[in-house]
Write a protein that holds these residues in place. Structure first.
Motif, PDB file in Angstrom:
ATOM      1  N   ALA A   1       0.834  -1.207   0.000  1.00 28.23           N
ATOM      2  CA  ALA A   1       0.000   0.000   0.000  1.00 28.23           C
ATOM      3  C   ALA A   1       0.866   1.254   0.000  1.00 28.23           C
ATOM      4  CB  ALA A   1      -0.927   0.000   1.210  1.00 28.23           C
ATOM      5  N   GLY A   2       1.954   1.237   0.782  1.00 26.50           N
ATOM      6  CA  GLY A   2       2.843   2.393   0.836  1.00 26.50           C
ATOM      7  C   GLY A   2       3.490   2.684  -0.510  1.00 26.50           C
ATOM      8  N   VAL A   3       3.936   1.641  -1.210  1.00 29.39           N
ATOM      9  CA  VAL A   3       4.541   1.823  -2.534  1.00 29.39           C
ATOM     10  C   VAL A   3       3.535   2.426  -3.501  1.00 29.39           C
ATOM     11  CG1 VAL A   3       5.448   0.602  -4.546  1.00 29.39           C
ATOM     12  CG2 VAL A   3       6.279   0.012  -2.269  1.00 29.39           C
ATOM     13  N   ILE A   4       2.309   1.901  -3.493  1.00 25.05           N
ATOM     14  CA  ILE A   4       1.285   2.375  -4.424  1.00 25.05           C
ATOM     15  C   ILE A   4       0.921   3.832  -4.139  1.00 25.05           C
ATOM     16  CG2 ILE A   4      -1.117   2.081  -5.164  1.00 25.05           C
ATOM     17  CD1 ILE A   4      -0.734  -0.942  -4.665  1.00 25.05           C
ATOM     18  N   VAL A   5       0.759   4.179  -2.861  1.00 26.22           N
ATOM     19  CA  VAL A   5       0.373   5.543  -2.501  1.00 26.22           C
ATOM     20  C   VAL A   5       1.470   6.539  -2.851  1.00 26.22           C
ATOM     21  CG1 VAL A   5      -0.125   7.090  -0.558  1.00 26.22           C
ATOM     22  CG2 VAL A   5      -1.264   4.870  -0.705  1.00 26.22           C
ATOM     23  N   THR A   6       2.726   6.211  -2.528  1.00 29.74           N
ATOM     24  CA  THR A   6       3.816   7.142  -2.839  1.00 29.74           C
ATOM     25  C   THR A   6       4.004   7.283  -4.348  1.00 29.74           C
ATOM     26  OG1 THR A   6       5.365   5.304  -2.450  1.00 29.74           O
ATOM     27  CG2 THR A   6       5.103   6.916  -0.686  1.00 29.74           C
ATOM     28  N   MET A   7       3.832   6.194  -5.090  1.00 25.03           N
ATOM     29  CA  MET A   7       3.887   6.269  -6.555  1.00 25.03           C
ATOM     30  C   MET A   7       2.816   7.223  -7.076  1.00 25.03           C
ATOM     31  SD  MET A   7       4.518   2.246  -7.555  1.00 25.03           S
ATOM     32  CE  MET A   7       4.035   2.468  -9.261  1.00 25.03           C
ATOM     33  N   ALA A   8       1.619   7.124  -6.517  1.00 26.43           N
ATOM     34  CA  ALA A   8       0.503   7.960  -6.974  1.00 26.43           C
ATOM     35  C   ALA A   8       0.770   9.446  -6.699  1.00 26.43           C
ATOM     36  CB  ALA A   8      -0.791   7.524  -6.292  1.00 26.43           C
ATOM     37  N   ILE A   9       1.313   9.746  -5.519  1.00 29.34           N
ATOM     38  CA  ILE A   9       1.601  11.147  -5.172  1.00 29.34           C
ATOM     39  C   ILE A   9       2.653  11.729  -6.112  1.00 29.34           C
ATOM     40  CG2 ILE A   9       2.560  12.681  -3.403  1.00 29.34           C
ATOM     41  CD1 ILE A   9       1.364  10.752  -1.298  1.00 29.34           C
ATOM     42  N   VAL A  10       3.732  10.965  -6.330  1.00 29.16           N
ATOM     43  CA  VAL A  10       4.797  11.434  -7.217  1.00 29.16           C
ATOM     44  C   VAL A  10       4.252  11.707  -8.608  1.00 29.16           C
ATOM     45  CG1 VAL A  10       6.903  10.732  -8.429  1.00 29.16           C
ATOM     46  CG2 VAL A  10       6.688  10.338  -5.969  1.00 29.16           C
ATOM     47  N   LEU A  11       3.474  10.775  -9.136  1.00 29.41           N
ATOM     48  CA  LEU A  11       2.996  10.944 -10.516  1.00 29.41           C
ATOM     49  C   LEU A  11       2.010  12.096 -10.636  1.00 29.41           C
ATOM     50  CD1 LEU A  11       3.886   9.331 -12.981  1.00 29.41           C
ATOM     51  CD2 LEU A  11       4.508   8.249 -10.826  1.00 29.41           C
ATOM     52  N   PHE A  12       1.218  12.347  -9.603  1.00 30.84           N
ATOM     53  CA  PHE A  12       0.275  13.467  -9.665  1.00 30.84           C
ATOM     54  C   PHE A  12       1.035  14.786  -9.810  1.00 30.84           C
ATOM     55  CE2 PHE A  12      -1.956  16.985  -7.681  1.00 30.84           C
ATOM     56  CZ  PHE A  12      -3.184  16.944  -8.326  1.00 30.84           C
ATOM     57  N   PHE A  13       2.065  14.967  -8.994  1.00 26.70           N
ATOM     58  CA  PHE A  13       2.794  16.243  -9.047  1.00 26.70           C
ATOM     59  C   PHE A  13       3.738  16.322 -10.247  1.00 26.70           C
ATOM     60  CE2 PHE A  13       1.188  16.321  -4.730  1.00 26.70           C
ATOM     61  CZ  PHE A  13       0.721  17.610  -4.658  1.00 26.70           C
ATOM     62  N   MET A  14       4.135  15.178 -10.791  1.00 31.24           N
ATOM     63  CA  MET A  14       4.871  15.198 -12.047  1.00 31.24           C
ATOM     64  C   MET A  14       3.964  15.662 -13.192  1.00 31.24           C
ATOM     65  SD  MET A  14       8.074  14.648 -11.961  1.00 31.24           S
ATOM     66  CE  MET A  14       8.409  14.245 -13.670  1.00 31.24           C
ATOM     67  N   MET A  15       2.682  15.345 -13.088  1.00 30.92           N
ATOM     68  CA  MET A  15       1.725  15.832 -14.100  1.00 30.92           C
ATOM     69  C   MET A  15       1.614  17.354 -14.042  1.00 30.92           C
ATOM     70  SD  MET A  15      -1.336  13.112 -13.560  1.00 30.92           S
ATOM     71  CE  MET A  15      -0.889  11.465 -13.042  1.00 30.92           C
ATOM     72  N   MET A  16       1.611  17.890 -12.834  1.00 31.94           N
ATOM     73  CA  MET A  16       1.576  19.337 -12.659  1.00 31.94           C
ATOM     74  C   MET A  16       2.806  19.986 -13.305  1.00 31.94           C
ATOM     75  SD  MET A  16       1.754  21.555  -9.124  1.00 31.94           S
ATOM     76  CE  MET A  16       0.158  21.042  -8.511  1.00 31.94           C
ATOM     77  N   TYR A  17       3.930  19.315 -13.210  1.00 34.39           N
ATOM     78  CA  TYR A  17       5.213  19.830 -13.684  1.00 34.39           C
ATOM     79  C   TYR A  17       5.398  19.618 -15.178  1.00 34.39           C
ATOM     80  CZ  TYR A  17      10.399  19.387 -14.148  1.00 34.39           C
ATOM     81  OH  TYR A  17      11.703  19.473 -14.542  1.00 34.39           O
ATOM     82  N   ARG A  18       4.994  18.436 -15.679  1.00 34.10           N
ATOM     83  CA  ARG A  18       5.420  17.991 -17.005  1.00 34.10           C
ATOM     84  C   ARG A  18       4.855  18.832 -18.145  1.00 34.10           C
ATOM     85  NH1 ARG A  18       6.089  11.768 -18.886  1.00 34.10           N
ATOM     86  NH2 ARG A  18       6.953  12.163 -20.937  1.00 34.10           N
ATOM     87  N   ASN A  19       3.561  19.029 -18.168  1.00 36.23           N
ATOM     88  CA  ASN A  19       2.951  19.755 -19.280  1.00 36.23           C
ATOM     89  C   ASN A  19       3.489  21.185 -19.401  1.00 36.23           C
ATOM     90  OD1 ASN A  19       1.072  21.400 -20.833  1.00 36.23           O
ATOM     91  ND2 ASN A  19      -0.329  19.676 -20.786  1.00 36.23           N
ATOM     92  N   PRO A  20       3.467  21.969 -18.327  1.00 33.41           N
ATOM     93  CA  PRO A  20       4.019  23.333 -18.437  1.00 33.41           C
ATOM     94  C   PRO A  20       5.502  23.356 -18.805  1.00 33.41           C
ATOM     95  CG  PRO A  20       2.609  23.154 -16.509  1.00 33.41           C
ATOM     96  CD  PRO A  20       2.800  21.758 -17.027  1.00 33.41           C
TER      97      PRO A  20
END
Length: 479
Positions: free
Chosen positions: A132-151
């Motif tokens: 569960a910890g791996v999945i949750v931390t993966m999800a958090i990282v990818l969400f904020f990478m989405m914020m970063y990546r497009n701009p």
């Protein structure tokens, strides 16, 4: 009567005749954003599928890795499903944002800081046996990478005239792939298989810490060196001239529906893009597992093959940009796809070598099979083809929009790739489960890449109007 004729002012005449030029120094700096993205992405794709495989094998009480790959695929795909919605949203938001530091920079800085802070907790959670910890931390990282990546990606077309974007994209990809090479180098020396033998957490923690640290450094360089508002104001005349030279069938419009021919072109490009990412991401997601569980090799061997792919891409990006200027973006991509298809077809016939050797680490001996040398050639050639595709595909998408919609169209580009990356790990994982065989992976990827080529052949090869560009040392503008 002669006095009533008003000649063009010197400034107007000079502005019209002044060649478009690519600011190489600034383009390299913008590429640092892509450096951070690809480094994090490479570390993520190298280690996370294997971490999930081991945790799921334990959770499901099985030793057969093929039986958990469909779940690995679903987990790896969930962040991409979210990206389908989040990337266009952040792209559209950044188009509308106005701040003293620019419209893209707030998202780049905010996304980087949070993603970099959370990223090192993924291997810690794995070490603590927390699925569960791996999945949750993966999800958090990818969400904020989405914020970063497009701009971050939209920065280049924001300040680069349309006829120069293939070359600029080649430079940005070159810088980005250096980040991927750094990540691959770490994976060679800090092997997942070594961690499984020794349980030394620093073996898998170090790559994540290095990636996070370098992400923060690259974001800082971008923040202090790229003054968005000032550069956009300075570039406005050249951007306007670039719009007039766009490689589109019909004139790009700011408001209202897209012209029909441009819309058809956009749909075809995005469909082909979906298919080639559908093919390539299957290898990105399961390539490490393919090497470990099917070929029976050390994890470092597939990492080495990935580095070869990355280096070959790196040295191809800039030549591919110049090739696109000569023969057009369409035919550059067609050549790249054809190269990849031929090499993947070769890969379909390669089997485990059956030649074994022992490796002893901290008193623990593990038997591995010799890695098939042909995969180094296949990965290297695929890197050349992939660079030709990536150098031209993004510029073709943003060519179809005005400067007011670059973030939105960047979102479309990433929505297509993320849709593929959401679906293909699940499909590939289910195929593994049904067949119980890893050898289907190159067949699957080759078929999808061939479908991409067929679709892309229907895209019209529109060439930009002849544009006078700076040559030689003049082109190395350092303003």
């Amino acid at each position: 009567m002669a006095d009533s004729i008003q000649p063009s002012t010197p400034s107007e005449t000079t502005a019209e005749k002044k060649p478009l030029k690519l600011n190489y120094k600034r383009t390299f700096i913008i590429g640092f954003a892509f450096f951070g993205i690809l480094m994090l992405w490479q570390v993520y794709n190298t280690y996370c599928p294997s971490m999930l495989t081991e945790l799921l094998k334990t959770a499901m009480g099985t030793t057969d890795s093929t039986q958990v790959q469909y779940i690995v695929g679903i987990i790896m795909a969930m962040d991409n499903v979210a990206a389908l919605f989040m990337l266009p949203i952040f792209g559209h938001l950044s188009d509308k944002t106005k701040t003293p530091i620019g419209k893209r920079m707030p998202y780049i800085i905010g996304g980087t800081i949070i993603a970099a802070a959370v990223f090192p907790f993924i291997p810690l959670c794995f070490h603590w046996n927390s699925l569960a910890g791996v999945i949750v931390t993966m999800a958090i990282v990818l969400f904020f990478m989405m914020m970063y990546r497009n701009p971050a990606v939209a920065l280049m077309p924001d300040i680069t005239p349309k006829p120069l974007r293939s070359r600029a994209n080649g430079i940005i990809n070159l810088v980005g792939y250096i980040g991927a090479i750094c990540a691959g180098g770490l994976a060679i020396f800090l092997k997942f298989t070594t961690y499984m033998s020794t349980k030394n957490v620093w073996v898998i923690e170090t790559p994540f810490l290095v990636a996070s640290g370098l992400m923060l450094v690259t974001a800082a360089v971008l923040f202090f060196k790229i003054k968005e508002n000032k550069i956009e104001e300075e570039m406005e005349p050249e951007m306007r001239r670039g719009e007039e030279m766009a490689a589109t069938e019909e004139k790009v419009v700011d408001e209202g529906p897209m012209p029909k021919k441009n819309l058809i072109m956009l749909i075809l490009i995005l469909t082909a893009e979906f298919l080639w990412f559908f093919s390539f991401n299957a290898i990105e997601t399961f390539g490490q597992n393919y090497g470990i569980y099917y070929l029976g090799c050390e994890s470092s061997k597939m990492s080495t093959a990935t580095i070869i792919l990355t280096i070959c891409s790196l040295v191809t990006f800039i030549p591919a940009g110049y090739l696109a200027d000569k023969i057009g973006r369409k035919w550059t991509i067609v050549i790249g796809l054809s190269i990849i298809i031929g090499l993947l077809l070769w890969g379909c016939f390669i089997k485990p070598t059956g030649i074994t050797y022992d490796v002893t680490v901290d008193g623990v001996t593990t038997t591995y099979q010799k890695f098939p040398w042909a995969f180094y050639l296949i990965f290297g050639g695929c890197g050349i083809g992939w660079a030709m595709v990536n150098c031209c595909s993004f510029p073709m998408v943003v060519e179809l929009c005005s400067s007011k919609k670059i973030g939105r169209f960047t979102g479309y580009y990433y929505a297509a790739s993320m849709a593929a990356q959401s679906l293909t790990p699940i499909v590939m994982g289910l195929i593994f489960k049904v067949t119980g065989a890893y050898w289907v992976m190159p067949i699957y990827s080759c078929t999808a890449m061939a479908a991409a080529l067929i679709v892309f052949l229907f895209v019209k090869n529109v060439r930009a109007k002849k544009v006078q560009n700076k040559k030689g040392l003049e082109g190395l503008d350092q303003d």
